[in-house]
Scaffold this motif. Structure first.
Motif, PDB file in Angstrom:
ATOM      1  N   PRO A 207       0.817  -1.215   0.000  1.00 39.15           N
ATOM      2  CA  PRO A 207       0.000   0.000   0.000  1.00 39.15           C
ATOM      3  C   PRO A 207       0.851   1.266   0.000  1.00 39.15           C
ATOM      4  O   PRO A 207       1.994   1.264   0.473  1.00 39.15           O
ATOM      5  CB  PRO A 207      -0.799  -0.126   1.301  1.00 39.15           C
ATOM      6  CG  PRO A 207      -0.787  -1.572   1.639  1.00 39.15           C
ATOM      7  CD  PRO A 207       0.538  -2.077   1.167  1.00 39.15           C
ATOM      8  N   ALA A 208       0.284   2.327  -0.499  1.00 37.81           N
ATOM      9  CA  ALA A 208       0.963   3.620  -0.498  1.00 37.81           C
ATOM     10  C   ALA A 208       1.273   4.044   0.939  1.00 37.81           C
ATOM     11  O   ALA A 208       0.431   3.943   1.828  1.00 37.81           O
ATOM     12  CB  ALA A 208       0.090   4.677  -1.171  1.00 37.81           C
ATOM     13  N   GLN A 209       2.516   4.512   1.126  1.00 37.82           N
ATOM     14  CA  GLN A 209       2.959   5.038   2.420  1.00 37.82           C
ATOM     15  C   GLN A 209       2.759   4.028   3.550  1.00 37.82           C
ATOM     16  O   GLN A 209       2.413   4.386   4.672  1.00 37.82           O
ATOM     17  CB  GLN A 209       2.239   6.354   2.750  1.00 37.82           C
ATOM     18  CG  GLN A 209       2.124   7.334   1.600  1.00 37.82           C
ATOM     19  CD  GLN A 209       3.459   7.714   0.957  1.00 37.82           C
ATOM     20  OE1 GLN A 209       4.504   7.244   1.354  1.00 37.82           O
ATOM     21  NE2 GLN A 209       3.404   8.562  -0.052  1.00 37.82           N
ATOM     22  N   CYS A 210       3.020   2.769   3.240  1.00 40.51           N
ATOM     23  CA  CYS A 210       2.844   1.726   4.263  1.00 40.51           C
ATOM     24  C   CYS A 210       3.868   1.860   5.380  1.00 40.51           C
ATOM     25  O   CYS A 210       3.536   1.728   6.553  1.00 40.51           O
ATOM     26  CB  CYS A 210       2.967   0.345   3.624  1.00 40.51           C
ATOM     27  SG  CYS A 210       2.675  -1.033   4.744  1.00 40.51           S
ATOM     28  N   ASN A 226      -2.704  -3.974  10.190  1.00 37.38           N
ATOM     29  CA  ASN A 226      -4.041  -4.090  10.785  1.00 37.38           C
ATOM     30  C   ASN A 226      -4.761  -2.747  10.867  1.00 37.38           C
ATOM     31  O   ASN A 226      -5.392  -2.414  11.871  1.00 37.38           O
ATOM     32  CB  ASN A 226      -3.950  -4.725  12.184  1.00 37.38           C
ATOM     33  CG  ASN A 226      -3.409  -6.142  12.150  1.00 37.38           C
ATOM     34  OD1 ASN A 226      -3.837  -6.951  11.322  1.00 37.38           O
ATOM     35  ND2 ASN A 226      -2.460  -6.447  13.011  1.00 37.38           N
ATOM     36  N   LEU A 227      -4.679  -1.972   9.796  1.00 41.69           N
ATOM     37  CA  LEU A 227      -5.381  -0.696   9.733  1.00 41.69           C
ATOM     38  C   LEU A 227      -6.761  -0.882   9.121  1.00 41.69           C
ATOM     39  O   LEU A 227      -7.011  -1.823   8.359  1.00 41.69           O
ATOM     40  CB  LEU A 227      -4.580   0.306   8.900  1.00 41.69           C
ATOM     41  CG  LEU A 227      -3.161   0.625   9.367  1.00 41.69           C
ATOM     42  CD1 LEU A 227      -2.528   1.682   8.458  1.00 41.69           C
ATOM     43  CD2 LEU A 227      -3.153   1.088  10.822  1.00 41.69           C
ATOM     44  N   ASN A 265      -1.108  -7.851   1.754  1.00 40.81           N
ATOM     45  CA  ASN A 265      -0.866  -6.527   1.186  1.00 40.81           C
ATOM     46  C   ASN A 265      -1.855  -6.207   0.071  1.00 40.81           C
ATOM     47  O   ASN A 265      -2.227  -5.049  -0.120  1.00 40.81           O
ATOM     48  CB  ASN A 265       0.565  -6.424   0.666  1.00 40.81           C
ATOM     49  CG  ASN A 265       1.577  -6.258   1.783  1.00 40.81           C
ATOM     50  OD1 ASN A 265       1.739  -5.179   2.331  1.00 40.81           O
ATOM     51  ND2 ASN A 265       2.244  -7.348   2.140  1.00 40.81           N
ATOM     52  N   ALA A 266      -2.259  -7.215  -0.685  1.00 39.78           N
ATOM     53  CA  ALA A 266      -3.232  -6.988  -1.749  1.00 39.78           C
ATOM     54  C   ALA A 266      -4.573  -6.563  -1.182  1.00 39.78           C
ATOM     55  O   ALA A 266      -5.247  -5.664  -1.713  1.00 39.78           O
ATOM     56  CB  ALA A 266      -3.395  -8.252  -2.602  1.00 39.78           C
TER      57      ALA A 266
END
Length: 512
Positions: A207-210, A226-227, A265-266
């Motif tokens: 993800p962006a800015q992970c 876990n967001l 991640n997907a």
């Protein structure tokens, strides 16, 4: 080597002022502007992301390096490719390699050149080096390099600006795709520059800015933060404060057996971009594609696919390719290029690069793809098809090479006006009562009859090769048998070939 795309280093705000020159805004302008630990992280990445092919820039036919392209704070190299006679107003695609790979390696194996030639668009391939990162990874995890107006992110946008000016590209149709570390940077670019990129494809990425620190990168890569979807979406919104949309259309590709970038991640990417779009996480439609691929489509409020999630059963870390000559086949197998399905084909269709309007693999309708598409007969000028009925279908749309050629109400169709001895690729989609076409079927190839000594065939070089009358080498087409050079292997160069014997042809422009 690992996916150091998002290797350990925080994703801060790269937001300084954008590079100059920068492409004209696509959408509404809204801008504003420990050594042991590091070595441990690099070792972890090297073990997990696997060493990609050599990062040394090997030559690739047709790929040209651009020595000066404007502001380059990220110290990247720029390579580009465009088919001959590319018209002004064509799309532009940025393609980013993985760790230890090079621009030429990605160009040669990913399949993007095939569709640039077939559908007419330019390619930009950024390249990093061991000077920037010991593993030649794009720094998706470093906030001094992966945020708006800073470092590598700013350098890529400079490349876009230079290429768009050179080719007269449509700045409303600029797209970015990448593998692994390149996929991590792709997600960042989509969040940083939603006014520049109309769409993106994140292949085995994050993800962006992970991550916001180098040490946090491994948690993104091998675990889950876990967001909630809203928290993921906030990372996109915070990357360009004040921007209100529309957002890029995002394709997500992930193997279910990837141990380098965990499959979660997907799902997190899906949550992030559906939330940014303001749509739910329940798929609008699902379907099965070749290579054990499951496609979930998430439509925008107008019913057009906004996010597409492709999950490939059993695939490990890499880019999905499917070598072959059919329209929906592409690429070459190799380290981290895995023979499953041509991801570049489905991504290009999702973006509408084939002229389909961006229906991608999913279409806008809710009906499933027709099964059993088969060629039932051919003549010198026709090809007949049939398929199984889809319950609820008011009609069907038949595509030849990605272009609609018929709308029968029944389950058969005969395409006419074809060239003898030529191969054509067909797909079909079911259309519901509201006029919306669903996902396309698997492709079939029909070859018209005819040929023999003295027969003449006029077509573009790409189709001459696909029909087996010519072959390509180094980006050029050569007539089979005579080996005469026909020029660049693309859809813009047309020749007449005359058959002089079994599998033997000569150029016969204006003489047949």
């Amino acid at each position: 080597m690992p996916l150091p795309s998002r290797a350990p280093t925080p994703l801060r705000d790269h937001r300084a002022s954008p590079p100059t020159p920068r492409p004209a805004p696509r959408r509404a302008p809204a801008r504003r502007p420990a050594l042991a630990a590091v070595l441990a992280v690099l070792a972890l990445l090297a073990a997990g992301l696997g060493v990609f092919a050599s990062a040394a820039p090997a030559s690739a036919a047709g790929l040209t390096q651009v020595s000066s392209f404007g502001s380059n704070p990220g110290n990247l190299a720029m390579y580009e490719y465009a088919p001959a006679n590319l018209p002004a107003g064509a799309p532009l695609v940025v393609a980013m390699h993985g760790c230890t790979q090079s621009a030429s390696d990605y160009f040669a194996n990913s399949g993007w050149q095939k569709y640039a030639d077939l559908w007419g668009f330019a390619l930009v391939l950024p390249q990093t080096s061991a000077t920037n990162n010991s593993l030649s990874c794009f720094s998706w995890f470093d906030s001094t390099k992966d945020t708006r107006g800073k470092g590598e992110a700013a350098s890529v946008v400079s490349m876009v600006s230079a290429a768009a000016s050179q080719y007269g590209s449509d700045t409303h149709r600029v797209y970015v795709t990448g593998l692994s570390a390149g996929a991590g940077m792709t997600a960042d670019l989509l969040a940083d520059y939603p006014d520049v990129f109309a769409g993106g494809s994140v292949d085995s990425g994050l993800p962006a800015q992970c991550a916001t620190t180098q040490t946090a990168a491994s948690q993104c890569q091998y675990g889950s933060l876990n967001l909630t979807p809203a928290q993921w979406g906030d990372k996109v919104r915070a990357s360009d404060p004040g921007y209100g949309g529309p957002w890029p259309r995002v394709a997500i590709w992930q193997g279910t057996s990837d141990t380098t970038v965990q499959p979660v991640n997907a799902t997190e990417l899906r949550d992030q971009w559906t939330n940014a779009w303001g749509i739910g996480q329940t798929a609008s439609s699902t379907q099965s594609l070749p290579g054990g691929t499951s496609l979930s489509v998430y439509n925008d409020p107008q019913g057009k696919p906004a996010v597409e999630l492709y999950q490939i059963s059993g695939m490990s870390h890499g880019l999905a390719v499917d070598p072959g000559s059919a329209t929906d086949q592409c690429g070459s197998t190799g380290t981290y290029y895995i023979d499953t399905i041509c991801s570049s084909y489905y991504t290009a269709r999702f973006w509408g690069l084939d002229g389909s309007g961006g229906t991608g693999g999913g279409g806008t309708g809710s009906l499933p793809a027709p099964a059993g598409l088969a060629v039932t007969g051919t003549t010198g000028t026709t090809a007949s098809l049939s398929w199984s009925a889809v319950s609820g279908a008011a009609s069907y749309t038949v595509y030849r090479g990605g272009t609609a050629v018929g709308s029968p109400t029944g389950t058969s169709f005969t395409d006419s006006g074809l060239t003898a001895g030529t191969s054509y690729t067909y797909t079909v989609a079911a259309v519901d009562s509201s006029g919306k076409a669903g996902p396309v079927s698997s492709a079939v190839t029909a070859t018209t009859t005819g040929g023999g000594s003295g027969a003449c065939f006029t077509d573009n070089n790409y189709n001459q090769v696909a029909a087996g009358r010519a072959h390509q080498s180094g980006g050029y087409a050569y007539a089979d048998g005579s080996n005469q050079n026909m020029g660049l292997w693309n859809v813009y160069t047309v020749h007449t070939l005359k058959q002089t014997g079994a599998d033997s042809y000569v150029i016969a422009d204006g003489t047949c």
